[in-house]
Design an enzyme around this catalytic site. Structure first.
Site, PDB file in Angstrom:
ATOM      1  N   GLU A  52      -0.166 -10.572   3.250  1.00  0.00           N
ATOM      2  CA  GLU A  52      -0.035  -9.719   4.444  1.00  0.00           C
ATOM      3  C   GLU A  52      -0.381 -10.510   5.701  1.00  0.00           C
ATOM      4  O   GLU A  52       0.295 -10.399   6.731  1.00  0.00           O
ATOM      5  CB  GLU A  52      -0.953  -8.500   4.329  1.00  0.00           C
ATOM      6  CG  GLU A  52      -0.487  -7.490   3.296  1.00  0.00           C
ATOM      7  CD  GLU A  52      -1.483  -6.384   3.015  1.00  0.00           C
ATOM      8  OE1 GLU A  52      -1.073  -5.359   2.466  1.00  0.00           O
ATOM      9  OE2 GLU A  52      -2.672  -6.544   3.331  1.00  0.00           O
ATOM     10  N   ASP A 102       3.199  -2.577   8.380  1.00  0.00           N
ATOM     11  CA  ASP A 102       2.158  -2.623   7.345  1.00  0.00           C
ATOM     12  C   ASP A 102       1.117  -1.542   7.595  1.00  0.00           C
ATOM     13  O   ASP A 102       0.966  -1.054   8.726  1.00  0.00           O
ATOM     14  CB  ASP A 102       1.507  -4.021   7.339  1.00  0.00           C
ATOM     15  CG  ASP A 102       0.837  -4.355   6.013  1.00  0.00           C
ATOM     16  OD1 ASP A 102       0.734  -3.476   5.134  1.00  0.00           O
ATOM     17  OD2 ASP A 102       0.411  -5.512   5.859  1.00  0.00           O
ATOM     18  N   GLY A 103       0.380  -1.194   6.569  1.00  0.00           N
ATOM     19  CA  GLY A 103      -0.712  -0.231   6.687  1.00  0.00           C
ATOM     20  C   GLY A 103      -2.022  -0.936   6.982  1.00  0.00           C
ATOM     21  O   GLY A 103      -2.055  -2.145   7.231  1.00  0.00           O
ATOM     22  N   LYS A 157      -8.023  -4.948   6.287  1.00  0.00           N
ATOM     23  CA  LYS A 157      -6.949  -4.755   5.327  1.00  0.00           C
ATOM     24  C   LYS A 157      -7.351  -5.391   3.998  1.00  0.00           C
ATOM     25  O   LYS A 157      -8.280  -6.180   3.952  1.00  0.00           O
ATOM     26  CB  LYS A 157      -5.651  -5.416   5.823  1.00  0.00           C
ATOM     27  CG  LYS A 157      -5.011  -4.630   6.957  1.00  0.00           C
ATOM     28  CD  LYS A 157      -3.690  -5.250   7.428  1.00  0.00           C
ATOM     29  CE  LYS A 157      -2.692  -5.500   6.351  1.00  0.00           C
ATOM     30  NZ  LYS A 157      -2.358  -4.338   5.497  1.00  0.00           N
ATOM     31  N   THR A 215       1.263   3.704   2.231  1.00  0.00           N
ATOM     32  CA  THR A 215       2.023   3.981   3.455  1.00  0.00           C
ATOM     33  C   THR A 215       3.217   3.032   3.553  1.00  0.00           C
ATOM     34  O   THR A 215       4.332   3.445   3.905  1.00  0.00           O
ATOM     35  CB  THR A 215       1.117   3.834   4.701  1.00  0.00           C
ATOM     36  OG1 THR A 215      -0.135   4.475   4.441  1.00  0.00           O
ATOM     37  CG2 THR A 215       1.772   4.453   5.923  1.00  0.00           C
ATOM     38  N   GLY A 232       0.832  -1.204   0.000  1.00  0.00           N
ATOM     39  CA  GLY A 232       0.000   0.000   0.000  1.00  0.00           C
ATOM     40  C   GLY A 232       0.861   1.245   0.000  1.00  0.00           C
ATOM     41  O   GLY A 232       2.099   1.171   0.066  1.00  0.00           O
TER      42      GLY A 232
HETATM   43  C1  5RP Z   1      -3.198  -3.686   0.997  1.00  0.00           C
HETATM   44  C2  5RP Z   1      -3.498  -3.195   2.363  1.00  0.00           C
HETATM   45  C3  5RP Z   1      -2.966  -1.861   2.747  1.00  0.00           C
HETATM   46  O1  5RP Z   1      -2.238  -1.977   3.919  1.00  0.00           O
HETATM   47  C4  5RP Z   1      -4.114  -0.938   2.966  1.00  0.00           C
HETATM   48  O2  5RP Z   1      -4.900  -0.936   1.794  1.00  0.00           O
HETATM   49  C5  5RP Z   1      -3.640   0.480   3.312  1.00  0.00           C
HETATM   50  O3  5RP Z   1      -3.115   1.102   2.174  1.00  0.00           O
HETATM   51  P1  5RP Z   1      -2.697   2.625   2.188  1.00  0.00           P
HETATM   52  O4  5RP Z   1      -1.490   2.753   3.063  1.00  0.00           O
HETATM   53  O5  5RP Z   1      -2.413   2.915   0.727  1.00  0.00           O
HETATM   54  O6  5RP Z   1      -3.865   3.432   2.689  1.00  0.00           O
HETATM   55  O7  5RP Z   1      -4.114  -3.849   3.168  1.00  0.00           O
HETATM   56  O8  5RP Z   1      -3.726  -4.975   0.779  1.00  0.00           O
END
Ligand code: 5RP
Length: 237
Positions: free
Chosen positions: A114, A91-92, A105, A38, A36
């Site tokens: 993930e 992770d985000g 997620k 972040t 993602g």
């Molecule tokens: C991807 C995810 C990401 O962690 C989630 O979508 C957050 O993304 P972003 O940092 O772009 O908001 O679960 O599968």
């Protein structure tokens, strides 16, 4: 206010949490790299630390996209075969329940790898800006469900019986079905506000043809929240 102006504080918050998260990594660690926007900022910050001399045992990426970003930044990659235990995963998330730190997620489509890397990790650190905090999961975000493509009609009907409006994720103008890095389909299942995320996670995973879902219950070890006042650290109660 224009979109560009309102986006800037969120971008700054993401960058701040990403940098703080990269700062948690120490020499010799096996690090899980989330997916993602972040996570990609975190990969950039971690790449700078590697360039400055940080020595990793290796990094396990949770998507092909993150793997490419890490390679481009000179971060050494490894696999769960070589390192079945990951020291720290960064992770985000799409939604975080403020009370329990449970997550939704997978809006980026990488939920399966993930979750596997999170399960292999001693500590899962989640990086979000304040907009991702909610009182109850599911009010704003559907639960992504990864399923075997062959099983799609069976999975869609079962998700409906569990109370969701489920649509198959598609991409592009022609509506091609989205395919995950593992070659699977994704259903975005809208349950509304979720009363018991743990029970729902178990119920979804019991559906034949489902591989896993984007509910991450009881997995967050540390939450980093970026906001106007900097980065706040939250640990589970
Ligand atoms: C991807 C995810 C990401 O962690 C989630 O979508 C957050 O993304 P972003 O940092 O772009 O908001 O679960 O599968």
């Amino acid at each position: 206010m224009t979109g560009r102006r309102s986006a800037a504080p969120a971008d700054a918050a993401k960058r701040a949490v990403a940098t703080a998260a990269a700062g948690l990594v120490a020499d010799g660690m096996v690090v899980g790299l989330g997916s993602g926007s972040t996570a990609e900022l975190m990969v950039a910050a971690l790449g700078e630390r590697v360039r400055d001399g940080l020595r990793l045992a290796g990094a396990v990426p949770t998507s092909e996209r993150t793997a490419a970003a890490a390679r481009a930044r000179g971060i050494p990659l490894t696999t769960l075969d070589a390192h079945p235990v990951v020291d720290l995963t960064l992770d985000g998330a799409d939604e975080v329940a403020a009370g329990t730190l449970d997550l939704i997620k997978g809006l980026g489509g990488a939920l399966l790898r993930e979750k596997i890397v999170a399960a292999a990790s001693r500590l899962l650190v989640v990086m979000v800006d304040e907009s991702k905090l909610v009182d109850r999961l599911g009010r704003r975000t559907p639960v992504p469900v990864e399923a075997v493509p062959f099983a799609w009609p069976v999975v869609a009907a079962a998700l409906q019986r569990l109370g969701a409006r489920a649509v198959r994720r598609r991409v592009g103008a022609d509506g091609t079905p989205f395919v995950t890095d593992e070659g699977n389909a994704i259903a975005d299942a809208d349950f509304g506000a979720i009363a018991d995320p743990g029970r729902l996670e178990r119920d979804i995973r019991l559906v034949t043809g489902v591989i896993d879902c984007g509910l991450f219950v009881g997995r967050t070890g540390l939450l980093l929240v970026g906001g106007a006042d900097g980065v706040r650290r939250v640990t589970p109660a």
